[in-house]
Design a protein around this motif. Structure first.
Motif, PDB file in Angstrom:
ATOM      1  N   ASN A  78       0.848  -1.185   0.000  1.00 15.30           N
ATOM      2  CA  ASN A  78       0.000   0.000   0.000  1.00 15.30           C
ATOM      3  C   ASN A  78       0.885   1.237   0.000  1.00 15.30           C
ATOM      4  O   ASN A  78       1.004   1.938   0.995  1.00 15.30           O
ATOM      5  N   LEU A  79       1.527   1.491  -1.139  1.00 16.97           N
ATOM      6  CA  LEU A  79       2.485   2.587  -1.255  1.00 16.97           C
ATOM      7  C   LEU A  79       1.920   3.719  -2.098  1.00 16.97           C
ATOM      8  O   LEU A  79       1.128   3.495  -3.007  1.00 16.97           O
ATOM      9  N   LYS A  80       2.373   4.899  -1.784  1.00 18.79           N
ATOM     10  CA  LYS A  80       2.047   6.082  -2.576  1.00 18.79           C
ATOM     11  C   LYS A  80       3.355   6.810  -2.879  1.00 18.79           C
ATOM     12  O   LYS A  80       3.688   7.784  -2.211  1.00 18.79           O
ATOM     13  N   PRO A  81       4.104   6.323  -3.871  1.00 23.95           N
ATOM     14  CA  PRO A  81       5.359   7.004  -4.191  1.00 23.95           C
ATOM     15  C   PRO A  81       5.094   8.392  -4.746  1.00 23.95           C
ATOM     16  O   PRO A  81       4.041   8.650  -5.347  1.00 23.95           O
ATOM     17  N   GLY A  82       6.040   9.283  -4.532  1.00 26.32           N
ATOM     18  CA  GLY A  82       5.869  10.635  -5.034  1.00 26.32           C
ATOM     19  C   GLY A  82       7.093  11.494  -4.798  1.00 26.32           C
ATOM     20  O   GLY A  82       8.040  11.101  -4.136  1.00 26.32           O
ATOM     21  N   ILE A  83       7.029  12.681  -5.364  1.00 23.99           N
ATOM     22  CA  ILE A  83       8.098  13.658  -5.216  1.00 23.99           C
ATOM     23  C   ILE A  83       7.539  14.846  -4.443  1.00 23.99           C
ATOM     24  O   ILE A  83       6.440  15.325  -4.730  1.00 23.99           O
ATOM     25  N   PHE A  84       8.295  15.318  -3.461  1.00 25.33           N
ATOM     26  CA  PHE A  84       7.877  16.485  -2.701  1.00 25.33           C
ATOM     27  C   PHE A  84       9.033  17.478  -2.622  1.00 25.33           C
ATOM     28  O   PHE A  84      10.190  17.124  -2.778  1.00 25.33           O
ATOM     29  N   ALA A  85       8.676  18.733  -2.418  1.00 21.64           N
ATOM     30  CA  ALA A  85       9.687  19.795  -2.297  1.00 21.64           C
ATOM     31  C   ALA A  85      10.010  19.986  -0.817  1.00 21.64           C
ATOM     32  O   ALA A  85       9.116  20.119   0.012  1.00 21.64           O
ATOM     33  N   TYR A  86      11.297  19.993  -0.530  1.00 24.44           N
ATOM     34  CA  TYR A  86      11.751  20.212   0.839  1.00 24.44           C
ATOM     35  C   TYR A  86      12.405  21.582   0.922  1.00 24.44           C
ATOM     36  O   TYR A  86      13.388  21.848   0.231  1.00 24.44           O
ATOM     37  N   PRO A  87      11.877  22.498   1.749  1.00 24.44           N
ATOM     38  CA  PRO A  87      12.489  23.829   1.880  1.00 24.44           C
ATOM     39  C   PRO A  87      13.794  23.743   2.668  1.00 24.44           C
ATOM     40  O   PRO A  87      13.819  23.272   3.800  1.00 24.44           O
ATOM     41  N   SER A 108       2.981   9.224   1.361  1.00 20.23           N
ATOM     42  CA  SER A 108       1.621   9.456   1.837  1.00 20.23           C
ATOM     43  C   SER A 108       1.565  10.571   2.883  1.00 20.23           C
ATOM     44  O   SER A 108       0.531  11.213   3.044  1.00 20.23           O
ATOM     45  N   GLU A 109       2.667  10.807   3.598  1.00 23.51           N
ATOM     46  CA  GLU A 109       2.734  11.883   4.593  1.00 23.51           C
ATOM     47  C   GLU A 109       3.970  12.740   4.344  1.00 23.51           C
ATOM     48  O   GLU A 109       4.967  12.643   5.076  1.00 23.51           O
ATOM     49  N   PRO A 110       3.942  13.625   3.346  1.00 26.14           N
ATOM     50  CA  PRO A 110       5.136  14.427   3.047  1.00 26.14           C
ATOM     51  C   PRO A 110       5.528  15.386   4.176  1.00 26.14           C
ATOM     52  O   PRO A 110       6.705  15.672   4.359  1.00 26.14           O
TER      53      PRO A 110
END
Length: 157
Positions: free
Chosen positions: A84-93, A135-137
């Motif tokens: 149950n994965l939600k891979p993704g890309i997020f921006a880290y400040p 799932s929780e960036p």
């Protein structure tokens, strides 16, 4: 003069005096030089030298801990019957500003299983990170800020 350089020079002098330029002898000379600098720390102004050394050791210990922990998490994800994965890309400040600090942070993130540093923004304000489970960036951002980034800033500033 930089005390790290003095310590390296003391290690090389030790190796020259003993006549053995082996890695173990140079490391022993470095430790001996660190002890000598510690004994004259107030006169040499080396109080911060030892604190910074401990901060580097703390950063390395945190990295090893995170490496093992994330490897365990990725292994559990791979071995679980339902992925149950939600891979993704997020921006880290980014709070770190120097190129060395940004590079170190990006490499530590990349070397940790389950995450990959993708890119740095043109203005060096954001680091784009791919996570195997995004799932929780916000939790991922908080972990990086309170972990790697905080320790990098402590060690290099």
């Amino acid at each position: 003069m930089n005390l790290y350089l003095v310590n390296i020079l003391l290690a090389l002098v030790w190796a020259a005096i003993t006549g053995a330029f082996t890695l173990s002898n140079i490391v022993f000379g470095f430790l001996l030089g660190a002890l000598a600098l510690y004994l004259i720390r107030e006169q040499a102004g080396s109080l911060g030298y030892f604190r910074r050394g401990m901060r580097f050791i703390s950063l390395a210990a945190l990295f090893l801990y995170e490496l093992v922990l994330s490897a365990w998490r990725v292994a559990l994800l791979v071995l679980s019957p339902r992925m149950n994965l939600k891979p993704g890309i997020f921006a880290y400040p980014l709070k770190v500003e120097r190129d060395l600090e940004i590079t170190l942070l990006a490499n530590m993130i990349t070397l940790t299983p389950g995450t990959l540093s993708v890119d740095v923004s043109e203005d060096h304000k954001f680091l784009y990170i791919h996570a195997i489970d995004c799932s929780e960036p916000d939790a991922l951002r908080r972990d990086i800020a309170q972990g790697f980034e905080r320790r990098i800033m402590e060690a290099f500033r």
